[in-house]
Design a protein around this motif. Structure first.
Motif, PDB file in Angstrom:
ATOM      1  N   PHE A 102       0.726  -1.346   0.012  1.00 19.25           N
ATOM      2  CA  PHE A 102       0.034   0.008   0.075  1.00 19.25           C
ATOM      3  C   PHE A 102       0.934   1.143  -0.014  1.00 19.25           C
ATOM      4  O   PHE A 102       2.026   1.339   0.704  1.00 19.25           O
ATOM      5  CB  PHE A 102      -0.874   0.144   1.209  1.00 19.25           C
ATOM      6  CG  PHE A 102      -2.064  -0.990   1.227  1.00 19.25           C
ATOM      7  CD1 PHE A 102      -3.096  -0.861   0.494  1.00 19.25           C
ATOM      8  CD2 PHE A 102      -1.976  -2.142   2.074  1.00 19.25           C
ATOM      9  CE1 PHE A 102      -4.187  -1.718   0.435  1.00 19.25           C
ATOM     10  CE2 PHE A 102      -2.862  -3.169   1.633  1.00 19.25           C
ATOM     11  CZ  PHE A 102      -4.156  -2.992   1.240  1.00 19.25           C
ATOM     12  N   VAL A 103       0.542   2.144  -0.707  1.00 14.22           N
ATOM     13  CA  VAL A 103       1.114   3.506  -0.921  1.00 14.22           C
ATOM     14  C   VAL A 103       0.390   4.389   0.100  1.00 14.22           C
ATOM     15  O   VAL A 103      -0.891   4.595  -0.333  1.00 14.22           O
ATOM     16  CB  VAL A 103       1.427   3.965  -2.076  1.00 14.22           C
ATOM     17  CG1 VAL A 103       1.937   5.653  -2.095  1.00 14.22           C
ATOM     18  CG2 VAL A 103       2.254   3.252  -3.033  1.00 14.22           C
ATOM     19  N   SER A 104       0.641   5.058   0.972  1.00 12.96           N
ATOM     20  CA  SER A 104      -0.263   5.716   1.692  1.00 12.96           C
ATOM     21  C   SER A 104       0.446   7.097   2.209  1.00 12.96           C
ATOM     22  O   SER A 104       1.536   7.216   1.875  1.00 12.96           O
ATOM     23  CB  SER A 104      -0.382   4.951   3.221  1.00 12.96           C
ATOM     24  OG  SER A 104      -0.777   3.701   3.031  1.00 12.96           O
ATOM     25  N   ARG A 105      -0.228   7.871   2.728  1.00 13.36           N
ATOM     26  CA  ARG A 105       0.205   9.362   3.316  1.00 13.36           C
ATOM     27  C   ARG A 105      -0.017   9.886   4.542  1.00 13.36           C
ATOM     28  O   ARG A 105      -1.228   9.575   4.951  1.00 13.36           O
ATOM     29  CB  ARG A 105      -0.235  10.457   2.252  1.00 13.36           C
ATOM     30  CG  ARG A 105       0.491  11.614   2.091  1.00 13.36           C
ATOM     31  CD  ARG A 105      -0.180  12.768   1.021  1.00 13.36           C
ATOM     32  NE  ARG A 105      -0.012  12.294  -0.111  1.00 13.36           N
ATOM     33  CZ  ARG A 105       0.950  12.434  -1.179  1.00 13.36           C
ATOM     34  NH1 ARG A 105       1.805  12.990  -0.523  1.00 13.36           N
ATOM     35  NH2 ARG A 105       1.101  11.960  -2.391  1.00 13.36           N
ATOM     36  N   ARG A 106       0.798  10.459   5.223  1.00 13.45           N
ATOM     37  CA  ARG A 106       0.391  10.896   6.500  1.00 13.45           C
ATOM     38  C   ARG A 106      -0.353  12.268   6.256  1.00 13.45           C
ATOM     39  O   ARG A 106       0.252  13.268   5.511  1.00 13.45           O
ATOM     40  CB  ARG A 106       1.625  11.322   7.387  1.00 13.45           C
ATOM     41  CG  ARG A 106       1.585  11.942   8.743  1.00 13.45           C
ATOM     42  CD  ARG A 106       2.545  12.143   9.542  1.00 13.45           C
ATOM     43  NE  ARG A 106       2.249  12.746  10.517  1.00 13.45           N
ATOM     44  CZ  ARG A 106       3.219  13.165  11.731  1.00 13.45           C
ATOM     45  NH1 ARG A 106       4.455  12.373  11.851  1.00 13.45           N
ATOM     46  NH2 ARG A 106       2.788  13.862  12.625  1.00 13.45           N
ATOM     47  N   PRO A 107      -1.453  12.215   6.981  1.00 13.86           N
ATOM     48  CA  PRO A 107      -2.434  13.634   6.408  1.00 13.86           C
ATOM     49  C   PRO A 107      -1.450  15.081   6.818  1.00 13.86           C
ATOM     50  O   PRO A 107      -0.441  15.001   7.825  1.00 13.86           O
ATOM     51  CB  PRO A 107      -3.413  13.604   7.708  1.00 13.86           C
ATOM     52  CG  PRO A 107      -3.553  12.226   7.806  1.00 13.86           C
ATOM     53  CD  PRO A 107      -2.231  11.389   7.643  1.00 13.86           C
ATOM     54  N   ALA A 108      -1.639  15.958   6.141  1.00 11.59           N
ATOM     55  CA  ALA A 108      -0.837  17.015   6.251  1.00 11.59           C
ATOM     56  C   ALA A 108      -1.102  17.860   7.414  1.00 11.59           C
ATOM     57  O   ALA A 108      -0.444  18.837   7.733  1.00 11.59           O
ATOM     58  CB  ALA A 108      -0.959  17.891   4.926  1.00 11.59           C
TER      59      ALA A 108
END
Length: 324
Positions: free
Chosen positions: A317-323
């Protein structure tokens, strides 16, 4: 038996391999239970942190840049036809470093990358060639020496106990490829990863897919079982759940690992493990089948057009930490 580390659900007996898949020596860490609720598998009991380094003291292991596979028989003409057909149906593709740098949104030269459980740094070296600024976290001094020789920033520690030298640092990209399943506490490790990704930054996590047809058929003799190094066993659903519970927002998934299931070296390696289990006293009548050429063809016919969750032995999975 404690509850599931991920959801607290009740665990039940699932699989048991009495030997170390690489050394074929007996191990007390081959019993795996599975959560009735989320399906996460876990070694029961878990080894101690002090025991882990010995599991990796092997003549050959892929994180050391060496092949541990059996040679397998010479490829015949029918083998080449089979492998060509498998190649034709193999649509899996891992995420490329270039794509991750683009997602991070900075020029490569300004992109800081951390690989947790980096081994000898194969992934980091690919980022390095693109001009990124790579760093690795690993408990193995030999792995860290390789990083330093390659000019890569090295930190000694684990996901559960990261190096003090990382305190206060954040990275544009944090990667964990085939390392989460080796951790004593994946939940704590994902929390560490979250703390090391800058707000708005990218997190990549890839593990063996224990919901795939290959693992379901060959389980304890599968290359993806590998106790006592593998301590947790994920499916796409519970990996996504774990990543989201850590605070990340999943943006995409990907799958890889199909063609190799049918190749002679892969089959020979799994049969080598099976033979070791039988020699140790395992009951052949209740074990997975010998990975014969007929089984290989049968598996290819069953999975060539199946869903990606059933087809591929790795999920990421490619995920992002919320900005914010």
């Amino acid at each position: 038996m404690a509850g599931c580390i991920l959801c607290g659900g009740e665990r039940e007996d699932w699989l048991n391999c009495p030997i170390d898949a690489k050394t074929l020596a007996p191990t007390p860490y081959g019993r795996v239970t599975r959560c009735r609720n989320c399906g996460l598998g876990a070694v029961e009991p878990l080894p101690s942190a002090a025991e882990l380094p010995a599991f990796y003291q092997l003549e050959a292991y892929y994180t050391h840049g060496e092949s541990h596979f059996q040679k397998g028989e010479a490829q015949s003409f029918p083998d080449r036809i089979r492998d060509h057909l498998a190649w034709r149906f193999d649509k899996g593709e891992p995420v490329k470093p270039e794509a991750l740098i683009a997602l991070a949104g900075k020029p490569a030269a300004e992109t800081r990358v951390l690989d947790i459980g980096c081994g000898h740094g194969d992934l980091l070296k690919r980022f390095q060639k693109l001009g990124a600024r790579p760093a690795g976290l690993d408990p193995d001094p030999d792995a860290l020496a390789h990083l330093k020789e390659a000019g890569i920033e090295a930190h000694q520690g684990t996901g559960e106990a990261p190096a003090a030298s990382l305190e206060g640092q954040v990275f544009d990209i944090v990667a964990m490829t085939h390392s989460l399943e080796h951790c004593l506490d994946p939940v704590k490790t994902l929390a560490t990863a979250f703390s090391l990704v800058r707000p708005g930054g990218v997190f990549l996590c890839e593990v063996p897919n224990c919901a795939c047809a290959h693992f379901e058929r060959f389980n304890i003799m599968s290359e993806m079982f590998d106790t006592p190094r593998h301590l947790y066993f994920f499916t796409p659903d519970n990996l996504r759940k774990a990543i989201e519970q850590a605070g990340f927002v999943v943006e995409s998934d990907y799958y890889d690992g199909f063609l190799r299931h049918f190749q002679n070296a892969w089959r020979a390696t799994e049969n080598h493990i099976r033979e070791g289990i039988v020699k140790d006293g395992g009951d052949a009548s209740v074990m997975p089948p010998v990975h014969s050429k007929a089984e290989t063809v049968r598996l290819l016919m069953e999975t060539a057009l199946s869903s990606k969750e059933k087809k591929y032995d790795c999920v990421g999975f490619v995920s992002r930490r919320p900005a914010a």
